[in-house]
Scaffold this motif. Structure first.
Motif, PDB file in Angstrom:
ATOM      1  N   ALA A  55       0.833  -1.202   0.000  1.00  0.00           N
ATOM      2  CA  ALA A  55       0.000   0.000   0.000  1.00  0.00           C
ATOM      3  C   ALA A  55       0.866   1.249   0.000  1.00  0.00           C
ATOM      4  CB  ALA A  55      -0.930  -0.001   1.219  1.00  0.00           C
ATOM      5  N   ALA A  56       1.999   1.205   0.721  1.00  0.00           N
ATOM      6  CA  ALA A  56       2.878   2.374   0.754  1.00  0.00           C
ATOM      7  C   ALA A  56       3.433   2.679  -0.626  1.00  0.00           C
ATOM      8  CB  ALA A  56       4.023   2.144   1.741  1.00  0.00           C
ATOM      9  N   SER A  57       3.836   1.630  -1.359  1.00  0.00           N
ATOM     10  CA  SER A  57       4.407   1.892  -2.679  1.00  0.00           C
ATOM     11  C   SER A  57       3.337   2.374  -3.642  1.00  0.00           C
ATOM     12  CB  SER A  57       5.118   0.654  -3.208  1.00  0.00           C
ATOM     13  OG  SER A  57       4.184  -0.322  -3.532  1.00  0.00           O
ATOM     14  N   LYS A  58       2.119   1.819  -3.549  1.00  0.00           N
ATOM     15  CA  LYS A  58       1.039   2.282  -4.436  1.00  0.00           C
ATOM     16  C   LYS A  58       0.692   3.729  -4.123  1.00  0.00           C
ATOM     17  CE  LYS A  58      -1.261  -1.909  -5.744  1.00  0.00           C
ATOM     18  NZ  LYS A  58      -2.333  -2.852  -5.471  1.00  0.00           N
ATOM     19  N   LEU A  59       0.721   4.068  -2.838  1.00  0.00           N
ATOM     20  CA  LEU A  59       0.401   5.440  -2.441  1.00  0.00           C
ATOM     21  C   LEU A  59       1.400   6.413  -3.029  1.00  0.00           C
ATOM     22  CD1 LEU A  59      -1.208   7.377  -0.636  1.00  0.00           C
ATOM     23  CD2 LEU A  59       0.418   6.919   1.149  1.00  0.00           C
ATOM     24  N   ARG A  60       2.697   6.050  -2.964  1.00  0.00           N
ATOM     25  CA  ARG A  60       3.727   6.922  -3.504  1.00  0.00           C
ATOM     26  C   ARG A  60       3.472   7.207  -4.971  1.00  0.00           C
ATOM     27  NH1 ARG A  60       8.268   4.911  -0.631  1.00  0.00           N
ATOM     28  NH2 ARG A  60       7.804   3.010  -1.760  1.00  0.00           N
ATOM     29  N   ALA A  61       3.099   6.117  -5.703  1.00  0.00           N
ATOM     30  CA  ALA A  61       2.884   6.293  -7.137  1.00  0.00           C
ATOM     31  C   ALA A  61       1.732   7.242  -7.421  1.00  0.00           C
ATOM     32  CB  ALA A  61       2.614   4.936  -7.780  1.00  0.00           C
ATOM     33  N   ILE A  62       0.625   7.087  -6.673  1.00  0.00           N
ATOM     34  CA  ILE A  62      -0.569   7.829  -7.050  1.00  0.00           C
ATOM     35  C   ILE A  62      -0.620   9.203  -6.402  1.00  0.00           C
ATOM     36  CG2 ILE A  62      -2.239   7.149  -5.284  1.00  0.00           C
ATOM     37  CD1 ILE A  62      -4.094   6.437  -7.544  1.00  0.00           C
ATOM     38  N   GLN A  63       0.237   9.427  -5.396  1.00  0.00           N
ATOM     39  CA  GLN A  63       0.138  10.697  -4.686  1.00  0.00           C
ATOM     40  C   GLN A  63       0.582  11.857  -5.556  1.00  0.00           C
ATOM     41  OE1 GLN A  63       2.196  10.716  -1.010  1.00  0.00           O
ATOM     42  NE2 GLN A  63       1.305  12.629  -0.349  1.00  0.00           N
ATOM     43  N   THR A  64       1.653  11.650  -6.353  1.00  0.00           N
ATOM     44  CA  THR A  64       2.115  12.737  -7.210  1.00  0.00           C
ATOM     45  C   THR A  64       1.034  13.104  -8.214  1.00  0.00           C
ATOM     46  OG1 THR A  64       3.326  10.943  -8.234  1.00  0.00           O
ATOM     47  CG2 THR A  64       4.626  12.665  -7.186  1.00  0.00           C
ATOM     48  N   LYS A  65       0.362  12.079  -8.744  1.00  0.00           N
ATOM     49  CA  LYS A  65      -0.709  12.350  -9.708  1.00  0.00           C
ATOM     50  C   LYS A  65      -1.817  13.187  -9.076  1.00  0.00           C
ATOM     51  CE  LYS A  65      -1.249   8.828 -13.199  1.00  0.00           C
ATOM     52  NZ  LYS A  65      -2.122   7.729 -13.599  1.00  0.00           N
ATOM     53  N   ALA A  66      -2.194  12.792  -7.851  1.00  0.00           N
ATOM     54  CA  ALA A  66      -3.290  13.508  -7.192  1.00  0.00           C
ATOM     55  C   ALA A  66      -2.905  14.950  -6.923  1.00  0.00           C
ATOM     56  CB  ALA A  66      -3.669  12.807  -5.890  1.00  0.00           C
ATOM     57  N   GLU A  67      -1.663  15.167  -6.469  1.00  0.00           N
ATOM     58  CA  GLU A  67      -1.259  16.541  -6.169  1.00  0.00           C
ATOM     59  C   GLU A  67      -1.211  17.382  -7.424  1.00  0.00           C
ATOM     60  OE1 GLU A  67       2.258  16.623  -3.848  1.00  0.00           O
ATOM     61  OE2 GLU A  67       1.222  15.850  -2.092  1.00  0.00           O
ATOM     62  N   ASN A  68      -0.784  16.793  -8.544  1.00  0.00           N
ATOM     63  CA  ASN A  68      -0.751  17.555  -9.786  1.00  0.00           C
ATOM     64  C   ASN A  68      -2.136  17.899 -10.278  1.00  0.00           C
ATOM     65  OD1 ASN A  68       1.983  17.574  -9.946  1.00  0.00           O
ATOM     66  ND2 ASN A  68       2.114  15.728 -11.197  1.00  0.00           N
ATOM     67  N   SER A  69      -3.128  17.054  -9.945  1.00  0.00           N
ATOM     68  CA  SER A  69      -4.464  17.333 -10.461  1.00  0.00           C
ATOM     69  C   SER A  69      -5.218  18.313  -9.591  1.00  0.00           C
ATOM     70  CB  SER A  69      -5.263  16.040 -10.553  1.00  0.00           C
ATOM     71  OG  SER A  69      -5.744  15.684  -9.287  1.00  0.00           O
TER      72      SER A  69
END
Lengths: 201, 325
Positions: free
Chosen positions: B71-85
């Motif tokens: 879950a930590a690695s998946k979060l890292r991946a998707i967090q940048t996307k969310a912040e950019n959006s």
């Protein structure tokens, strides 16, 4: 102790990524919608009301009395904020009615964009992007919000692929049968011819 | 004198031995290894049982730790996307404001939830807020419909609000989230559902431990016109000139659709981040709990082991003293 260390190791990369949680949305306007919170607490007293986007946004400055010297531009895409509150002299946007130049003090406008070139003029330097489509809002306080679905800097476009795409969609239009296919082919042609003129013109 | 000491020893253990013969007959037909009787009839659980439990608890701990890392690695991946959006919905709120208290006839609540479980309480919170919005917007001539994204909300809402559900969409995260997919989804929703106001309920990601339930409102063009005319927050919308298109209405229609797809994109990304963050903390507390359980079981195991050794010693010594004396 080893468990703590592993927890810290797991957390550190994430903390480094968001060192300041949400510097982009500090709760600046606590005035969020008071009527909504009141109505909520009356009907559902046990739960806290949900937050609304207004509480996560920085409020915009009011319309100044004199025309400011610079235009503040927010250029956002679904994947990134290209320009965030950048002060520029002028932007030229490809609106559906043609190329529209926006200077500070422009009248408040909502315009839809068609595929074309967006250029940002700051001092002597000009940055050009090809924009697929979107909207532009120009507010009375010399703030311009450009929301595009896709935008690429012009130097990343390949002429050969553009020509190929144009030919492909023209042939698709001639062989299209249903309205849906015709519309899709027409859109393809519009975008590719805009790309073509962007690269040549 | 040594004999007298041994007899004394023998007598000391005597009261403990006497109740045994009676109960020994009763318990021996049952599994003799499961129940051991120590001094004064205290029962101890067998070491085998404790060992099995320890093994399973240790395995559970390993699994939950692994799930937390994933879950930590998946979060890292998707967090940048969310912040950019995040910049995507701000221009719309700057232009059209935010009117969650708008009084409309046809409300549609879009509940965003996860497909997989084991992610803490975020799905229940979303469902509770959706039900709250339903209650808030109930009244004569008013109706509220649900559009559900995700299995977990579907399971909870189908139970009591089945007739109000318009559309159910699952398996959203099979492919990595992107704007094209979400805009197709938004198009589907807009085509099939009649609405005056769309209220999107999701969990906004603040940090790995904090998720805030949020509701974003998207109003249909007619309601926007109505609110603009009546003044108030949208009052100065009329001062905006609308370029292009045949009519102002057409542009506003496109604007509402674009706004919906942008807000949905951000909401879906934020909810995915919240899901991974909640799963991380749930799995973390689960592994910590398993660790505590393991500690307690180890103590029980040692106590049991030592007790069985002690009883064995007692038997030997009392047997020896019985022979002697």
């Amino acid at each position: 102790m080893l468990r703590r260390a592993s927890m810290l190791l797991a957390r550190r990369p994430i903390l480094a990524a968001s060192a300041r949680p949400f510097s982009t949305d500090l709760p600046a306007a606590p005035s969020a919608d008071a009527t909504f919170t009141e109505a909520w607490t009356k009907v559902i007293p046990n739960m806290d009301p949900p937050k609304t986007p207004l509480s996560f946004m920085q409020p915009r400055p009011p319309t100044p009395s004199s025309i400011p010297s610079k235009l503040t531009v927010n250029f956002v895409l679904p994947y990134a904020s290209e320009l965030a509150t950048k002060e520029v002299d002028m932007v030229i946007v490809p609106a559906t009615t043609g190329q529209m130049g926006v200077l500070p003090g422009h009248v408040a406008t909502i315009a839809e964009l068609k595929p074309g070139v967006l250029s940002v003029h700051e001092g002597s330097e000009v940055t050009k992007y090809f924009v697929s489509s979107g909207f532009v809002f120009i507010h009375a306080n010399s703030f311009a919000d450009i929301i595009a679905v896709e935008a690429v800097p012009l130097d990343r476009l390949d002429v050969n692929l553009v020509q190929k795409g144009l030919a492909e969609f023209t042939s698709k239009l001639s062989s299209a049968t249903t309205d849906m296919e015709k519309a899709e082919a027409q859109i393809g042609i519009d975008v590719h011819s805009a790309l073509n003129s962007a690269l040549t013109g | 004198m040594a004999m007298a000491a041994l007899t004394r020893e023998g007598r000391r253990f005597a009261p403990m031995i006497s109740p045994r013969p009676i109960t020994a007959l009763r318990s021996s037909p049952l599994a003799p290894s499961l129940e051991d009787e120590g001094p004064i009839g205290v029962r101890y659980i067998s070491t085998q049982v404790v060992r099995n439990r320890m093994k399973s608890v240790k395995n559970i701990q390993k699994i939950t730790k692994a799930m937390k890392m994933v879950a930590a690695s998946k979060l890292r991946a998707i967090q940048t996307k969310a912040e950019n959006s995040r910049g995507l919905w701000q221009p719309f709120t700057a232009l059209l404001g935010d009117l969650p208290s708008a009084d409309v006839k046809k409300n549609v609540v879009v509940t965003i939830s996860s497909d997989k479980g084991l992610c803490g309480g975020i799905n229940s919170t979303s469902v509770k807020i959706s039900k709250g919005l339903h209650k808030l917007n109930s009244g004569p001539e008013k109706e509220t419909k649900y559009v559900i994204l995700g299995e977990k909300a579907k399971a909870q809402l189908v139970r009591d609000s089945k007739k109000d559900i318009e559309l159910i969409i699952t398996e959203l995260q099979k492919n990595p989230l992107n704007y094209t997919q979400v805009s197709v989804l938004a198009d589907e929703i807009l085509k099939n559902v009649e609405y005056d106001a769309l209220r999107i309920v999701f969990n906004k990601f603040h940090s790995v431990v904090s998720f805030v339930p949020t509701v974003s409102t998207v109003l249909s063009p007619e309601i926007v016109e109505r609110e603009a005319e009546s003044g108030g927050k949208l009052g100065d919308l009329d001062s905006y000139e609308v370029e292009g298109g045949e009519t102002k209405g057409e542009i506003l229609q496109n604007l509402a659709e674009f706004q919906f797809s942008c807000v949905m994109f951000n909401a879906v990304l934020e909810n995915a981040c919240s899901e991974q963050g909640a799963r991380m903390s749930a799995m973390d507390s689960s592994s910590r709990n398993a660790g505590d359980m393991l500690d307690r079981l180890t103590l029980t195991y040692n106590r049991t082991r030592q007790a069985s050794i002690t009883t064995e010693l007692i038997e030997i010594i009392s047997g020896a003293s019985a022979l002697e004396g």
